[in-house]
Enzyme design. Sequence first.
Site, PDB file in Angstrom:
ATOM      1  N   ASP A  17      30.857  41.435  41.675  1.00  0.00           N
ATOM      2  CA  ASP A  17      31.445  40.593  42.721  1.00  0.00           C
ATOM      3  C   ASP A  17      31.977  39.283  42.135  1.00  0.00           C
ATOM      4  O   ASP A  17      31.487  38.798  41.121  1.00  0.00           O
ATOM      5  CB  ASP A  17      30.372  40.305  43.786  1.00  0.00           C
ATOM      6  CG  ASP A  17      30.981  39.780  45.080  1.00  0.00           C
ATOM      7  OD1 ASP A  17      32.174  40.048  45.338  1.00  0.00           O
ATOM      8  OD2 ASP A  17      30.256  39.098  45.829  1.00  0.00           O
ATOM      9  N   HIS A  34      40.977  41.077  40.142  1.00  0.00           N
ATOM     10  CA  HIS A  34      40.501  42.457  39.962  1.00  0.00           C
ATOM     11  C   HIS A  34      40.916  42.987  38.591  1.00  0.00           C
ATOM     12  O   HIS A  34      40.178  43.720  37.939  1.00  0.00           O
ATOM     13  CB  HIS A  34      41.050  43.357  41.069  1.00  0.00           C
ATOM     14  CG  HIS A  34      40.538  42.991  42.440  1.00  0.00           C
ATOM     15  ND1 HIS A  34      39.203  42.791  42.690  1.00  0.00           N
ATOM     16  CD2 HIS A  34      41.177  42.779  43.618  1.00  0.00           C
ATOM     17  CE1 HIS A  34      39.039  42.469  43.965  1.00  0.00           C
ATOM     18  NE2 HIS A  34      40.227  42.451  44.548  1.00  0.00           N
ATOM     19  N   LEU A 128      25.797  57.723  27.267  1.00  0.00           N
ATOM     20  CA  LEU A 128      25.674  56.922  28.489  1.00  0.00           C
ATOM     21  C   LEU A 128      26.272  57.645  29.697  1.00  0.00           C
ATOM     22  O   LEU A 128      27.387  58.169  29.632  1.00  0.00           O
ATOM     23  CB  LEU A 128      26.427  55.592  28.286  1.00  0.00           C
ATOM     24  CG  LEU A 128      26.487  54.646  29.493  1.00  0.00           C
ATOM     25  CD1 LEU A 128      25.133  53.983  29.740  1.00  0.00           C
ATOM     26  CD2 LEU A 128      27.562  53.566  29.285  1.00  0.00           C
TER      27      LEU A 128
HETATM   28  C1  IPE Z   1      30.397  44.306  47.240  1.00  0.00           C
HETATM   29  O1  IPE Z   1      31.139  43.135  47.233  1.00  0.00           O
HETATM   30  C2  IPE Z   1      31.277  45.476  46.919  1.00  0.00           C
HETATM   31  C3  IPE Z   1      31.784  45.550  45.551  1.00  0.00           C
HETATM   32  C4  IPE Z   1      31.505  44.721  44.593  1.00  0.00           C
HETATM   33  C5  IPE Z   1      32.640  46.662  45.291  1.00  0.00           C
HETATM   34  P1  IPE Z   1      31.776  42.540  48.576  1.00  0.00           P
HETATM   35  O2  IPE Z   1      32.513  41.321  48.188  1.00  0.00           O
HETATM   36  O3  IPE Z   1      32.531  43.601  49.286  1.00  0.00           O
HETATM   37  O4  IPE Z   1      30.469  42.199  49.424  1.00  0.00           O
HETATM   38  P2  IPE Z   1      30.282  41.176  50.631  1.00  0.00           P
HETATM   39  O5  IPE Z   1      31.400  41.407  51.595  1.00  0.00           O
HETATM   40  O6  IPE Z   1      30.319  39.803  50.036  1.00  0.00           O
HETATM   41  O7  IPE Z   1      28.933  41.498  51.171  1.00  0.00           O
HETATM   42  C1  IPE Z   2      34.473  42.271  44.006  1.00  0.00           C
HETATM   43  O1  IPE Z   2      35.149  41.062  44.018  1.00  0.00           O
HETATM   44  C2  IPE Z   2      35.406  43.445  43.842  1.00  0.00           C
HETATM   45  C3  IPE Z   2      35.567  44.247  45.053  1.00  0.00           C
HETATM   46  C4  IPE Z   2      34.889  44.106  46.168  1.00  0.00           C
HETATM   47  C5  IPE Z   2      36.560  45.314  44.994  1.00  0.00           C
HETATM   48  P1  IPE Z   2      35.643  40.427  45.368  1.00  0.00           P
HETATM   49  O2  IPE Z   2      37.040  40.878  45.605  1.00  0.00           O
HETATM   50  O3  IPE Z   2      34.708  40.705  46.478  1.00  0.00           O
HETATM   51  O4  IPE Z   2      35.621  38.888  44.994  1.00  0.00           O
HETATM   52  P2  IPE Z   2      35.163  37.688  45.931  1.00  0.00           P
HETATM   53  O5  IPE Z   2      33.779  37.992  46.393  1.00  0.00           O
HETATM   54  O6  IPE Z   2      36.147  37.628  47.060  1.00  0.00           O
HETATM   55  O7  IPE Z   2      35.217  36.508  45.037  1.00  0.00           O
HETATM   56 MG    MG Z   3      33.065  39.739  47.172  1.00  0.00          MG
END
Ligand code: IPE
Ligand code: IPE
Ligand code: MG
Length: 238
Positions: A17, A34, A128
């Site tokens: 995240d 991303h 792995l």
């Molecule tokens: C969790 O992150 C999902 C992934 C990392 C793929 P999110 O950004 O979607 O989670 P929330 O919305 O903060 O809970």
């Molecule tokens: C996690 O990063 C990746 C996915 C959920 C695909 P985020 O896109 O949720 O990044 P933040 O949390 O908005 O910074």
């Molecule tokens: Mg996020």
Amino acid sequence: MSENERKMPVHVAMIMDGNGRWAKERGMIRLQGHNAGMEALREIVRHSANIGVKYLTVYAFSTENWKRPEEEVSGIFKLLVRYVKSEIDELNRSNVRVQIIGDISRLPEESAKAAGYAVETTKDNTGLVFSIAINYGGRAEIARAARLLAKDVRAGRIAPEDIDEAAVASKLYTADMPDPDLLIRTGGEHRLSNYLTWQTAYSEVYVTDVYWPDFTPEEYDKAVDWYTGRDRRYGGLK
Ligand code: IPE
Ligand code: IPE
Ligand code: MG
């Protein structure tokens, strides 16, 4: 076997995240975050194999992430195709077995194909086990397991009384894997966001404020060091 070797995590799960916030802080668009996250993942997979982790399971796209703007969603899936194309040879050479957990039937065709190709190409590898959670939700996974068990009961293969924890676990995407020992969440949020709901019952949870694109092997080592100092009691006494 040294104390440290004995305590190394066998299965590490990661919630990758913070890509969006990483990009925003740099005045970039979310997709650039991303993209940077994909680069970080390459090093983390390598490092997992190097430090002797046997299973690495990463959260790439949740069942809730469909709520995001269409442009971001399709961008993430395009990145997935690119990731497979650029990494598959090295993964294969490194004896990594790629698995997908989640419902890939809803993915754009090109992404589903790329995912299937990665799984097929690496299926005989013995190193792995690298699982990518795509369109994955822990609750959806448990509901799916219940559905599969119900079918077994209806077909007379098992009786309702046969449904115990092992039976449920055997119908999860992770049936052939041990539960995660260590769950790492980057980006600072203290929640599980529907990740490995069943499997993390006794996982050690490590949260770091570091955004995923900045999560280096050195940061990974910090998490593993922290893990090796945990006292896992599983409800018992020391
Ligand atoms: C969790 O992150 C999902 C992934 C990392 C793929 P999110 O950004 O979607 O989670 P929330 O919305 O903060 O809970
Ligand atoms: C996690 O990063 C990746 C996915 C959920 C695909 P985020 O896109 O949720 O990044 P933040 O949390 O908005 O910074
Ligand atoms: Mg996020």
